[in-house]
Enzyme design. Structure first.
Site, PDB file in Angstrom:
ATOM      1  N   GLU A   1     -26.675  -1.532  29.106  1.00  0.00           N
ATOM      2  CA  GLU A   1     -25.773  -0.741  28.265  1.00  0.00           C
ATOM      3  C   GLU A   1     -25.901   0.723  28.649  1.00  0.00           C
ATOM      4  OE1 GLU A   1     -23.411   1.059  25.826  1.00  0.00           O
ATOM      5  OE2 GLU A   1     -23.469  -1.141  25.672  1.00  0.00           O
TER       6      GLU A   1
ATOM      7  N   CYS B   1       0.852  -1.179   0.000  1.00  0.00           N
ATOM      8  CA  CYS B   1       0.000   0.000   0.000  1.00  0.00           C
ATOM      9  C   CYS B   1       0.891   1.234   0.000  1.00  0.00           C
ATOM     10  CB  CYS B   1      -0.911  -0.005   1.240  1.00  0.00           C
ATOM     11  SG  CYS B   1      -1.900   1.491   1.425  1.00  0.00           S
TER      12      CYS B   1
ATOM     13  N   GLN C   1     -20.019  -4.291  15.411  1.00  0.00           N
ATOM     14  CA  GLN C   1     -18.699  -4.794  15.028  1.00  0.00           C
ATOM     15  C   GLN C   1     -18.417  -4.501  13.555  1.00  0.00           C
ATOM     16  OE1 GLN C   1     -16.357  -6.058  16.878  1.00  0.00           O
ATOM     17  NE2 GLN C   1     -17.243  -7.132  18.641  1.00  0.00           N
TER      18      GLN C   1
ATOM     19  N   CYS D   1     -11.926  -7.688  23.587  1.00  0.00           N
ATOM     20  CA  CYS D   1     -11.156  -7.100  22.485  1.00  0.00           C
ATOM     21  C   CYS D   1      -9.819  -6.548  22.986  1.00  0.00           C
ATOM     22  CB  CYS D   1     -11.955  -6.003  21.788  1.00  0.00           C
ATOM     23  SG  CYS D   1     -12.480  -4.659  22.867  1.00  0.00           S
TER      24      CYS D   1
ATOM     25  N   CYS E   1       0.971   5.619   7.736  1.00  0.00           N
ATOM     26  CA  CYS E   1      -0.473   5.470   7.900  1.00  0.00           C
ATOM     27  C   CYS E   1      -0.797   4.782   9.225  1.00  0.00           C
ATOM     28  CB  CYS E   1      -1.057   4.678   6.727  1.00  0.00           C
ATOM     29  SG  CYS E   1      -2.754   4.137   6.985  1.00  0.00           S
TER      30      CYS E   1
ATOM     31  N   ASP F   1     -19.051  -8.182  27.407  1.00  0.00           N
ATOM     32  CA  ASP F   1     -18.298  -7.742  26.231  1.00  0.00           C
ATOM     33  C   ASP F   1     -17.860  -6.295  26.470  1.00  0.00           C
ATOM     34  OD1 ASP F   1     -17.201  -7.376  23.748  1.00  0.00           O
ATOM     35  OD2 ASP F   1     -19.091  -7.495  22.640  1.00  0.00           O
TER      36      ASP F   1
ATOM     37  N   CYS G   1      -2.406  -0.586   8.998  1.00  0.00           N
ATOM     38  CA  CYS G   1      -2.110  -2.013   8.778  1.00  0.00           C
ATOM     39  C   CYS G   1      -0.679  -2.320   9.200  1.00  0.00           C
ATOM     40  CB  CYS G   1      -2.263  -2.386   7.310  1.00  0.00           C
ATOM     41  SG  CYS G   1      -3.824  -1.988   6.559  1.00  0.00           S
TER      42      CYS G   1
ATOM     43  N   CYS H   1      -8.445   1.669   0.367  1.00  0.00           N
ATOM     44  CA  CYS H   1      -7.833   1.050   1.545  1.00  0.00           C
ATOM     45  C   CYS H   1      -8.002  -0.458   1.443  1.00  0.00           C
ATOM     46  CB  CYS H   1      -8.509   1.583   2.813  1.00  0.00           C
ATOM     47  SG  CYS H   1      -7.999   0.740   4.336  1.00  0.00           S
TER      48      CYS H   1
END
Length: 385
Positions: free
Chosen positions: A267, A5, A217, A342, A12, A315, A15, A89
């Site tokens: 939540e 890329c 997500q 996560c 950037c 979560d 990635c 991208c």
């Protein structure tokens, strides 16, 4: 197979693992999870993607002035506030690349200027776009630094023309006003300029309404796998009361609802809770109810009142849960906890705390939700000793 890329040489940062082929990335993530988590239980082989490219169904592009003052948009260079213009991208949905290009073209036609954070001048801060993986519906959220969008009808008309020219759909357009000096993209005030202000998508057999500020997500293929693994880890029989903490728009709880007696979701984000309630009604799910409250405080209060749950899904955000939350969950004494994480480091910390509170890890399943980045999700099943 490796991809290159041109933005890599411009810092950037989107990635960081792009230089490694995908199998090597998965191997490195597996080793990292085993080093971090194997003291608590066996780490299963990581679930990767068959096609780890263009998986993101959400794009955030930041506006700036380019060469000759031309309006551009893109991503911040790592560690700076310098915007790198992005046309394409490797991680983003290719249709959304075209939608963002259409937004730029429409904004130029309307002579909109980029917002200057240092001076509080200008108009456009960001554009956020989402696309339903199953539905194909596209949401455009134009984030402005000023409360009024001059010529809003002209902008919508220009956007529709530019989208049609690129053969991409736009289902709804929303203006979001964010006057704060903050790294948060969205403000709290919104105005629907076109369409219904939300899009629909299907996940694990249920249809969800997704509004601008809803958490949803970004990798739909791996999300389906993640939630299927989470519900499987709960080992539901249809008789359980299930608590879905940090429930967002209700995705995990509603996926579990057909296999449980009752689901209760909690939540903090009121917009997300409103969506969750609507999602339950839309899918004909009568055994799920949702509360807008801080998850920790709600559980503490519920535990003090003697309320119980058989299974708890949690979560939390990347920083993990809180000691007060975990203690309150232990006081409820569910027979199983399913922790969807996560943040591996905060997960390790919380698993240590849960072990002290009488819970033992039954399984640890890493899922590669974000190929070519350092991020890893895990589904951990815990049982009460």
């Amino acid at each position: 197979m490796k991809h290159t890329c041109p933005l890599q040489t411009q810092r950037c940062g989107g990635c960081p693992l792009l230089g490694k082929d995908y199998p090597a990335q998965l191997k490195a993530k597996q080793v990292r999870m085993e080093k971090l988590l194997s003291r608590y239980g066996k780490v299963q082989p990581i679930c990767g993607m068959d096609n780890p490219w263009h998986y993101r169904n959400k794009v955030i592009s930041t506006f700036a002035a380019g060469n000759g003052g031309k309006l551009v948009s893109g991503i911040y260079a790592a560690g700076t506030h310098k915007v790198l213009p992005v046309q394409q991208c490797l991680l983003q949905d290719e249709i959304l690349d075209q939608v963002v290009d259409a937004v730029r073209a429409a904004a130029r036609r309307c002579r909109y200027t980029p917002y200057q954070e240092d001076y509080g001048t200008g108009l456009l801060r960001h554009v956020l776009c989402r696309r339903g993986f199953a539905s194909g519906q596209v949401m455009v959220v134009l984030v402005t630094g000023q409360p009024l969008l001059p010529g809003a009808k002209n902008f919508v008309k220009a956007l529709m023309e530019e989208a049609k020219r690129r053969s991409v759909p736009v289902t709804t357009v929303v203006q979001n006003y964010n006057p704060r000096q903050t790294s948060a993209v969205l403000g709290t005030e919104e105005k629907v300029l076109y369409g219904k202000g939300y899009i629909l998508d299907t996940l694990c057999g249920h249809t969800y309404a997704i509004s601008p500020r809803s958490f949803y997500q970004v990798n739909p293929v791996q999300t389906e796998m993640l939630y299927t693994l989470a519900v499987k880890a709960a080992k539901l029989t249809g008789k359980e009361t299930v608590l879905d903490a940090y429930c967002g728009i209700g995705t995990i709880g509603l996926t579990a609802a057909p296999h449980a007696k009752q689901v209760v979701g909690v939540e903090k984000n009121r917009d997300a809770v409103r969506d969750a309630i609507g999602n339950a009604k839309h899918n004909g799910i009568a055994n799920a109810k949702f509360y807008a409250a801080d998850a920790t405080q709600w559980i503490v209060d519920a535990a003090e009142k003697g309320q119980t749950a058989d299974v708890v899904f949690m979560d939390p955000p990347r920083e993990g849960s809180t000691e007060a939350f975990l203690q309150a969950v232990a006081k409820m004494a569910p027979r199983r906890i399913v922790y969807v994480s996560c943040g591996p480091d905060s997960l390790a910390r919380d698993l240590h705390q849960l072990a002290k509170l009488g819970y033992q890890v039954e399984s640890i399943q890493p899922v590669d939700m974000f190929p070519h980045t350092e991020h890893i999700e895990n589904v951990v099943a815990l049982v009460r000793k």
